[in-house]
Design an enzyme around this catalytic site. Structure first.
Site, PDB file in Angstrom:
ATOM      1  N   CYS A   4       0.531  -1.462  -0.148  1.00 11.96           N
ATOM      2  CA  CYS A   4      -0.580   0.194  -0.432  1.00 11.96           C
ATOM      3  C   CYS A   4       0.517   1.084  -0.196  1.00 11.96           C
ATOM      4  CB  CYS A   4      -0.931  -0.237   1.153  1.00 11.96           C
ATOM      5  SG  CYS A   4      -2.229   1.600   1.248  1.00 11.96           S
ATOM      6  N   HIS A 100      -8.974   7.622   2.589  1.00  8.57           N
ATOM      7  CA  HIS A 100      -8.125   8.931   3.052  1.00  8.57           C
ATOM      8  C   HIS A 100      -9.283   9.635   2.990  1.00  8.57           C
ATOM      9  CE1 HIS A 100      -7.976   7.217  -0.971  1.00  8.57           C
ATOM     10  NE2 HIS A 100      -7.964   8.692  -1.113  1.00  8.57           N
TER      11      HIS A 100
END
Length: 116
Positions: A4, A100
Site C-alpha cells: 500500500c 483517506h
C-alpha cells in the site's frame, strides 16, 4: 499492508510533504492537487475504503473527521471553508486502496455539477 502506497508514506519509505502526524493519523499534500490546498488525511491503521470499515472502526473515523477539520483550520480554511471528500471504491474514483479524506480549499469550489 506491505504494498500500500499510503502505508509506505506513513512509514517514511516514500517521501511526502507532511502537514500533520500523530499516533493515529498522517496528513500530507496531494501530489495532484485539485485546489490550492489539497491535503490527504490517512489513518495509520490500514482500512481499504469507507465501504469496508467495520463497526469497531467508527470511533477512529470520528476522530479522523475531527482531526481533518483541525488540519483544515491550520491551513487557513477556517473562515472560507473546505470540502472533505472520501472516494469509495473504483466507480467513485478511489485509486489508492487505503481510506483517506481529501481536504480541498483555498478558493471557491465548483459543486461538481456545474454550479458555483
Amino acid at each position: 499492508m506491505s504494498d500500500c502506497i499510503f502505508c509506505k508514506i506513513i512509514k517514511g519509505e516514500i517521501p511526502s510533504t507532511k502537514i500533520y502526524e500523530d499516533d493515529e493519523f498522517f496528513a500530507f499534500k496531494d501530489l495532484n492537487p485539485q485546489a490550492p490546498i489539497h491535503t490527504l488525511v490517512v489513518p495509520k491503521k490500514h482500512i481499504t475504503s469507507l465501504m469496508d470499515m467495520e463497526e469497531a472502526d467508527a470511533p477512529l473515523m470520528g476522530r479522523l473527521l475531527y482531526r481533518a477539520q483541525e488540519i483544515a483550520k491550520l491551513q487557513g480554511l477556517g473562515e472560507g471553508g473546505a470540502r472533505f471528500v472520501f472516494n469509495c471504491k473504483g466507480d467513485a474514483g478511489q485509486t489508492v486502496w487505503h481510506i483517506h479524506c481529501h481536504i480541498l480549499g483555498g478558493k471557491r469550489l465548483d459543486d461538481g455539477f456545474g454550479a458555483k
